[in-house]
Enzyme design. Structure first.
Site, mmCIF file in Angstrom:
data_model
loop_
_atom_site.group_PDB
_atom_site.id
_atom_site.type_symbol
_atom_site.label_atom_id
_atom_site.label_comp_id
_atom_site.label_asym_id
_atom_site.label_seq_id
_atom_site.Cartn_x
_atom_site.Cartn_y
_atom_site.Cartn_z
ATOM 1 N N GLU A 116 49.289 71.408 66.192
ATOM 2 C CA GLU A 116 50.369 70.806 66.989
ATOM 3 C C GLU A 116 50.977 69.639 66.229
ATOM 4 O O GLU A 116 50.347 69.074 65.342
ATOM 5 C CB GLU A 116 49.835 70.345 68.351
ATOM 6 C CG GLU A 116 48.757 69.295 68.231
ATOM 7 C CD GLU A 116 47.960 69.069 69.515
ATOM 8 O OE1 GLU A 116 48.054 69.869 70.437
ATOM 9 O OE2 GLU A 116 47.234 68.055 69.546
ATOM 10 N N CYS A 431 90.726 49.508 51.809
ATOM 11 C CA CYS A 431 91.616 49.092 50.739
ATOM 12 C C CYS A 431 93.024 49.452 51.188
ATOM 13 O O CYS A 431 93.272 50.563 51.651
ATOM 14 C CB CYS A 431 91.253 49.864 49.466
ATOM 15 S SG CYS A 431 92.617 49.998 48.310
#
Ligand code: IVH
Length: 679
Positions: A116, A431
């Site tokens: 598990e 920019c």
């Protein structure tokens, strides 16, 4: 019957219904009622309890947030110590583990294991008496933990009462409290929004922090969940339990959620196979797991194997590669993307994490750098989980070199020196150089030639960088003006490769409108939006002249996307580039604009589409609408035509029954005078 008795029966029935729905929802993961119906039951119970408080019991589903804030947590000594697990890091370790077990048990046959996930959360022990939750504790040092009963009661996957008859029993179950990735992200988002200044580093820390709140009302709103993996005491339970799987089944039936990725496997081979499977699944799980736990299935084997030091001999944790590691920041750089967005990146001392070597991690944006206060030279914890980009999660401040200076975010673009501007949220820096910025130009070109755009095979990043840096090309339209000698003159190009690239450029000229639109790199226009635009407008000119309103009328296009499209086509330099591209011969097969004449077959008619057509659904719909028809989704006696494609569903059958005219795609095209012009 007295009124009181009646109310008490009603209350009892509501509680049972709610508990049963909790079981279907949390344990079986198969809800049988809607959330709204569940909420209705819950509110009805709440209001009855409000009116008749004498019937309130601590196990009522309404009593999850019961007590007032605590002064501190009291200590609880565990009846049975909470142990840890031995670790394995390789397949060899797993084979050695199984061999040791077989030797000790002196057996040669196959040994069964429960495999598990090892959940990355916090171990919690819970005691139920007579089926009622009476105590919850942390692991602490394994012998003594803290009493977190009030907090654990707020976790919805933890039943306050067990399903079935548990009268006269006392049982102890253990499991892991976790937070899902989604819950974690949402919690941090809220922490930011409320400006608490506290962000959690990972889901495990967030789960721990949430469980350690003195006020259970805070824990109650944290997205905690629990999976149960062990049954440690079961006094008074008369089931015959022979295996670990029997225990898991008992827990599951009692309403305790067990992890669905639990399997019974044989020998080391079986264990290793599950490890492999879950390693692949790991990325797609909703929560973190850090390995697989193997446990001998037979309880009498567990018993005879016993314990060594602080870990059982019958269990092993087979770990996955760590998802978090520490390393050093060598430098911080900013990258300029296609849209001018400036992303800071930490260049790292390479480190192996999550199964790969990582040497860069994103720092997201300016405010993230400020929040982390990350500096060059810092030792940092980086995390790579699933397919997300590696990120810096924490700076280890006490390892900071004295000389380390705060990072100064650039005010001008590092590539073209244009001013850096911020969006309205002040988070995304951009920019302002547009296509004047060679970084934006290069990224825009890489996007333009990419596979889902113009698909120019062989025009890779390195070539694009050379072409831009040498000022050979200035816009994407210049790609189509390249000649063979120019290409052959570039680094690492020869006559043959230059010819191949020329051929690929030529081939890309035959495209589709959707690809072309996507290639243009309009902000917010991804592949799907580009396709939707192409379906709606069918040709470029009408899109270029579309206004905000028309664009917003298209499904899935909202005001921001519409605005961005309008802005794009308002820029003269974009129009120039588009013209040049078209002049160089880029073209696509177009659906002819339909000549709408009043007496066409579909004018004023109601049409239903079913099955798969060779043209996109949107295009077929647009055609019918252009012809003055209406498209609806279900067939009725008011339907005039049903157009069937491949694998038609029940709509065709219904049309048949109602005597509605059924036509196939060929007939539809004929009626609509729809010919595909290939140019
Ligand atoms: S069994 C004696 N099963 O791992 C057996 N532990 O390293 C003890 N853990 O403290 C635990 N998932 O917090 C077990 N499926 C799982 C687990 C698991 C996570 C944690 C647990 C424990 C630690 C031991």
């Amino acid at each position: 019957m007295t009124d009181g008795k009646k109310v008490s029966i009603k209350i009892q029935s509501l509680r049972e219904q709610i508990e049963e729905h909790n079981y279907y929802y949390h344990v079986l993961d198969k809800p049988v009622i809607t959330d709204a119906d569940y909420d209705r039951l819950f509110r009805e119970l709440q209001s009855l309890e409000h009116e008749y408080p004498q019937f309130i019991v601590p196990q009522s589903p309404t009593q999850r947030v019961g007590s007032k804030p605590l002064e501190g947590f009291s200590q609880i000594k565990h009846d049975i110590p909470m142990l840890s697990l031995s670790n394995a890091f390789s397949t060899d370790d797993v084979f050695a583990f199984v061999k040791r077990i077989k030797d000790r048990l002196n057996i040669e046959n196959e040994v069964e294991f429960i495999a598990e996930p090892k959940l990355d959360g916090l171990a919690v022990s819970i005691i139920y008496e007579n089926g009622n939750l009476i105590q919850a504790a942390t692991r602490g040092d394994g012998t003594t933990g803290e009493d977190i009963t009030a907090n654990v009661k707020t976790i919805k996957t933890v039943p306050l009462k067990l399903r079935g008859d548990f009268a006269g029993t006392r049982i102890e179950v253990r499991g892991e409290v976790i937070m899902t990735h989604q819950g974690f992200a949402e919690l941090n988002r809220q922490q930011d929004e409320q400006e608490t200044g506290k962000r959690y580093v990972n889901p495990r820390n967030a789960a721990a922090g949430s469980l350690r709140q003195l006020d259970p009302a805070i824990t109650a709103v944290r997205p905690l969940e629990m999976y149960f993996y062990s049954l440690d005491q079961y006094h008074g339970v008369d089931s015959q339990l022979e295996t670990q799987l029997d225990k898991l089944k008992l827990m599951k039936n009692a309403g305790l959620r067990v992890n669905p990725h639990t399997e019974v496997v044989a020998d080391a081979e079986g264990c290793v196979a599950v490890h492999q499977q879950l390693a692949e699944l790991r990325e797609s799980l909703a929560y973190d797991i850090d390995g697989i736990v193997y446990k001998v299935n037979k309880l009498d084997y567990q018993q005879s194997l016993g314990f060594v030091a602080r870990a059982p001999r019958w269990a092993l944790a087979h770990k996955f590669p760590a998802q978090e590691e520490t390393t050093i920041v060598n430098s911080i750089e900013v990258q300029v993307g296609r849209t001018g967005a400036i992303t800071p990146v930490a260049r790292l001392e390479p480190v192996f994490v999550g199964g790969v070597t990582v040497s860069n991690a994103t720092l997201h944006n300016k405010s993230e750098i400020e929040r982390l206060d990350v500096r060059v030279g810092d030792t940092v914890i980086i995390r790579r989980a699933g397919d997300v980009i590696p990120e810096v999660v924490e700076v280890i401040k006490n390892k900071r070199p004295k000389s380390a200076k705060p990072f100064v975010f650039p005010t001008s673009c590092p590539v073209c020196d244009s001013e850096v501007v911020y969006d309205s949220s002040e988070i995304i820096a951009r920019c302002s150089g547009g296509l004047f910025c060679s970084a934006q130009l290069k990224e825009g070109m890489k996007h333009f030639v990419s596979r889902k755009a113009m698909d120019i095979d062989g025009l890779g990043s390195k070539l694009i960088e050379q072409l831009v840096d040498t000022k050979t090309i200035h816009t994407v339209a210049d790609i189509y003006k390249l000649d063979k000698p120019t290409i052959a003159g570039l680094e690492r190009m020869a006559d043959k490769s230059a010819q191949n690239l020329m051929d690929a450029i030529e081939k890309s000229k035959t495209s589709t409108l959707a690809r072309f639109l996507y290639a243009l790199g309009i902000n917010h226009v991804g592949e799907t939006t580009a396709q939707a635009l192409a379906n709606h407008f069918t040709e470029l000119n009408s899109l270029m002249h579309a206004d905000q309103e028309e664009l917003e009328s298209i499904e899935d296009i909202g005001p921001i996307v519409a605005q961005s499209i309008v802005n794009f086509f308002n820029e003269q330099h974009n129009l120039d580039v588009i013209n040049e591209l078209l002049e160089s011969g880029i073209d696509w097969p177009v659906t002819e604009k339909i000549q709408v004449s009043e007496d066409n077959t579909f004018n004023g008619k109601t049409v239903v589409l079913t099955g798969t057509l060779s043209m996109p659904r949107e295009q077929a719909k647009a055609t019918i609408v252009n012809l003055g028809g209406k498209v609806t989704s279900s067939v009725s006696k008011n339907t005039d035509f049903v157009i069937v494609g491949d694998n038609p569903g029940s709509k065709a059958a219904k049309a048949e029954k109602l005597g509605v005219e059924i036509i196939d795609e060929t007939v539809f095209r004929e009626y609509a005078n729809l010919n595909i012009r290939s140019s």
